[in-house]
Design an enzyme around this catalytic site. Structure first.
Site, short mmCIF file in Angstrom:
data_model
loop_
_atom_site.label_atom_id
_atom_site.label_comp_id
_atom_site.label_asym_id
_atom_site.label_seq_id
_atom_site.Cartn_x
_atom_site.Cartn_y
_atom_site.Cartn_z
CB CYS A 50 -4.97 6.58 10.19
SG CYS A 50 -5.51 5.00 9.54
NE ARG A 109 -7.35 4.94 4.82
CZ ARG A 109 -6.52 5.05 5.86
NH1 ARG A 109 -6.97 5.02 7.08
NH2 ARG A 109 -5.23 5.21 5.66
CB ILE A 120 6.30 6.56 14.75
CG1 ILE A 120 7.43 5.53 14.67
CG2 ILE A 120 6.15 7.33 13.43
CD1 ILE A 120 8.80 6.04 14.31
CD GLN A 169 11.45 18.28 9.03
OE1 GLN A 169 12.53 18.23 8.44
NE2 GLN A 169 11.17 19.21 9.92
CG ASP A 224 2.46 1.50 9.57
OD1 ASP A 224 2.09 2.36 10.39
OD2 ASP A 224 2.81 1.79 8.41
CE LYS A 259 -2.44 2.60 3.60
NZ LYS A 259 -1.38 3.13 4.45
CG ASN A 260 2.15 2.87 3.53
OD1 ASN A 260 1.00 3.23 3.23
ND2 ASN A 260 2.51 2.62 4.78
NE ARG A 270 -0.46 12.30 6.87
CZ ARG A 270 -0.45 13.52 7.35
NH1 ARG A 270 -1.57 14.19 7.50
NH2 ARG A 270 0.68 14.09 7.68
CB ILE A 320 3.18 17.98 5.89
CG1 ILE A 320 2.27 19.19 5.75
CG2 ILE A 320 2.36 16.71 5.90
CD1 ILE A 320 1.64 19.28 4.36
NE ARG A 344 -0.53 10.67 9.84
CZ ARG A 344 -0.88 9.59 9.13
NH1 ARG A 344 -2.12 9.15 9.20
NH2 ARG A 344 -0.01 8.96 8.38
N1 EPU Z 1 6.85 14.22 11.07
C1 EPU Z 1 7.12 15.53 11.34
N2 EPU Z 1 7.10 16.41 10.28
C2 EPU Z 1 6.83 16.03 9.03
C3 EPU Z 1 6.56 14.68 8.75
C4 EPU Z 1 6.57 13.79 9.80
O1 EPU Z 1 7.35 15.91 12.49
O2 EPU Z 1 6.85 16.89 8.13
C5 EPU Z 1 6.87 13.24 12.17
C6 EPU Z 1 5.50 12.59 12.39
O3 EPU Z 1 4.72 13.36 13.26
C7 EPU Z 1 5.88 11.25 12.96
C8 EPU Z 1 7.22 10.93 12.27
O4 EPU Z 1 7.72 12.17 11.78
O5 EPU Z 1 6.12 11.37 14.33
C9 EPU Z 1 7.14 9.95 11.12
O6 EPU Z 1 6.16 10.36 10.17
P1 EPU Z 1 6.24 9.98 8.63
O7 EPU Z 1 6.31 11.22 7.85
O8 EPU Z 1 7.32 8.97 8.44
O9 EPU Z 1 4.83 9.31 8.39
P2 EPU Z 1 3.91 9.42 7.11
O10 EPU Z 1 4.75 9.52 5.90
O11 EPU Z 1 2.83 10.40 7.32
C10 EPU Z 1 3.94 6.86 6.61
C11 EPU Z 1 2.92 5.79 6.42
C12 EPU Z 1 2.29 5.45 7.75
C13 EPU Z 1 3.38 5.03 8.72
C14 EPU Z 1 4.47 6.09 8.82
C15 EPU Z 1 5.66 5.67 9.67
C16 EPU Z 1 2.17 6.24 4.19
C17 EPU Z 1 1.08 6.70 3.32
N3 EPU Z 1 1.93 6.26 5.49
O12 EPU Z 1 3.24 7.99 7.12
O13 EPU Z 1 1.44 4.36 7.50
O14 EPU Z 1 2.82 4.82 10.00
O15 EPU Z 1 4.95 6.41 7.50
O16 EPU Z 1 6.23 4.52 9.14
O17 EPU Z 1 3.21 5.81 3.72
C18 EPU Z 1 -0.32 2.89 7.84
O18 EPU Z 1 0.01 2.32 6.79
O19 EPU Z 1 -1.13 2.39 8.66
C19 EPU Z 1 0.27 4.18 8.16
C20 EPU Z 1 -0.25 5.02 9.05
#
Ligand code: EPU
Length: 419
Positions: free
Chosen positions: A117, A398, A328, A126, A306, A22-23, A93, A124, A122
């Site tokens: 979710c 999802r 995380i 970065q 996850d 999925k991801n 997301r 963004i 959450r």
């Molecule tokens: N973070 C920041 N700033 C940012 C981005 C992230 O502070 O700009 C923090 C977040 O708050 C979190 C950490 O960095 O504490 C990691 O977040 P990350 O950006 O890695 O997560 P994501 O890209 O939003 C993806 C997966 C998630 C999975 C996380 C961690 C996708 C679509 N989603 O989310 O998947 O939990 O990486 O591995 O790829 C799931 O599949 O159930 C799911 C939630």
């Protein structure tokens, strides 16, 4: 409203085939926007987040041709829009990848704020930091983000936190940048490597994906035709590995990559399960109650967040007192309340949950609080005495393809019913 009804008590035995990740898919599908041409994608999971993504791409002007359940041809030749503000965009997301992909295609994107979710805050920041460093003017407006550059320019970026989304999004935006982009403190998850492999297949020049440092040398042109097969889903694989061990079952999990599972394999072995790596298969079995373990979620190659809630079921039923520390997401323990309704003894304090192992769970009415929580409730339902009714299953749909069919095939008594 649909619900899943699970009657527990049977070990899970047999073979299960893992779907595409999925991801990865939620990043590779928007990445086709950077290619002005036609891409054939194989091993795409048939899940609701992907269906929404097809609709979003169609809204932008792409042609989507479903060849079969898991194969799709996407033609992005005639896309002229860079604005994605439909309701669909706000429903999941990973729609944030539209920003990087549209910047990569045409230096401009206006994209609705992503949903998905509810895992607490959450941010963004970065992603935005990365885009801005590449010369993009980013504005966060009420309900949407606008990003525009004269031309995306190569730069050296050091991420403050390791982020899957930021690593992929900035990589997408930089594929055709002027010069060279170097990303440091990158996420290393298998899906990062998969997205980079896809982009290289279509003609990008990306080196180092899967390490802390990724180097993207901007290219002037990409291929207009390509084919790519998405990697197997690491989290679906782990979900079935845990399900096998905790039900004292014996599962051969096919079409997976054992290397991606090392952190889980180590923990399951520590708990007393037998895990055999067999090329592109993994066999997991257990014949006794598992031992307790302590887990801390970490970015890859650490234990994945996850798989935290699925592992929570195993620890809830283990001998002794185990624990999970979630590092995380702030809010990923909502499932523990549901497991407690089924007889588990879990206490949450901030980012840590303490599990006093119980010998049995009993069926109850429970709610999937997020996608992975939903998977954990299915596993718990397979173990519990009596009937478990799982609500809010749209979360599960999802991210898991055909989940009840896959569980049924290995012996679970599970039905989808209309309430
Ligand atoms: N973070 C920041 N700033 C940012 C981005 C992230 O502070 O700009 C923090 C977040 O708050 C979190 C950490 O960095 O504490 C990691 O977040 P990350 O950006 O890695 O997560 P994501 O890209 O939003 C993806 C997966 C998630 C999975 C996380 C961690 C996708 C679509 N989603 O989310 O998947 O939990 O990486 O591995 O790829 C799931 O599949 O159930 C799911 C939630």
């Amino acid at each position: 409203m649909e619900k899943l009804v699970v009657k527990g008590g049977t070990p899970l035995i047999g073979e299960v085939e893992i779907s595409g990740a999925k991801n990865s898919a939620v990043a590779i599908i928007p990445a086709t926007l950077i290619v002005t041409g036609e891409v054939l994608l194989r091993n795409v999971p048939e899940i609701s987040d992907i269906k929404k993504y097809y609709e979003v791409l169609e809204e932008l002007g792409a042609k989507i041709e479903r060849i079969d359940k898991n194969t799709v041809r996407i033609n992005t030749e005639n896309i002229t829009k860079h604005i994605a503000l439909s309701e669909n965009v706000k429903k999941f997301r990973a729609s944030y990848y539209l920003i990087g992909a549209l910047l990569g295609r045409g230096n401009e994107a206006i994209v609705g704020m992503p949903g998905g979710c509810n895992l607490g805050a959450r941010p963004i920041d970065q992603h935005i930091k990365g885009f801005e460093a590449l010369g993009v003017d980013v504005k966060v407006e009420e309900g949407y983000i606008s990003a525009k550059a004269e031309k995306v320019k190569g730069e050296h970026i050091f991420f403050d936190v390791v982020s899957v989304g930021a690593t992929i999004n900035v990589m997408l935006s930089a594929v055709m940048c002027d010069g060279v982009t170097i990303l440091e403190n990158c996420a290393k998850e298998p899906h990062i490597v998969d997205v980079a492999n896809f982009l290289n297949t279509v003609g990008a020049d990306i080196k180092g994906a899967g390490t802390d440092t990724i180097k993207i040398t901007g290219v002037k042109k990409l291929k207009t035709q390509a084919e790519y097969t998405i990697v197997p889903d690491q989290i679906e694989t782990g979900t079935f590995m845990i399900a096998a061990a905790v039900t004292k079952g014996d599962l051969v999990i096919k079409n997976c990559i054992p290397k991606h599972m090392e952190s889980l394999t180590a923990k399951l072995r520590e708990m007393g399960a037998i895990v055999k790596e067999l090329g592109d298969k993994i066999e997991v079995k257990a014949d006794k109650r598992l031992n307790k373990v302590h887990i801390k979620t970490m970015p890859y190659p650490g234990f994945p967040t996850d798989l935290q809630s699925q592992m929570g079921v195993a620890i809830a039923m283990a001998k002794g007192n185990g624990s999970i520390t979630e590092s995380i997401w702030d809010s990923r323990f909502a499932y523990t309340e549901q497991l407690n309704k089924m007889g588990a003894k879990i206490q949450v304090a901030g980012k840590r949950a303490i599990f006093s192992g119980v010998e049995k769970l009993k069926g109850a009415k429970v709610y999937a609080t997020d996608l992975r929580a939903g998977a954990s409730l299915i596993i718990a339902g397979c173990l519990a005495e009596g009937t478990t009714e799982i609500y809010n299953i749209e979360h599960i749909d999802r991210g898991y393809e055909n989940i009840e069919e896959k569980f049924r095939k290995i012996g679970a008594d599970i039905e989808r019913e209309e309430e």
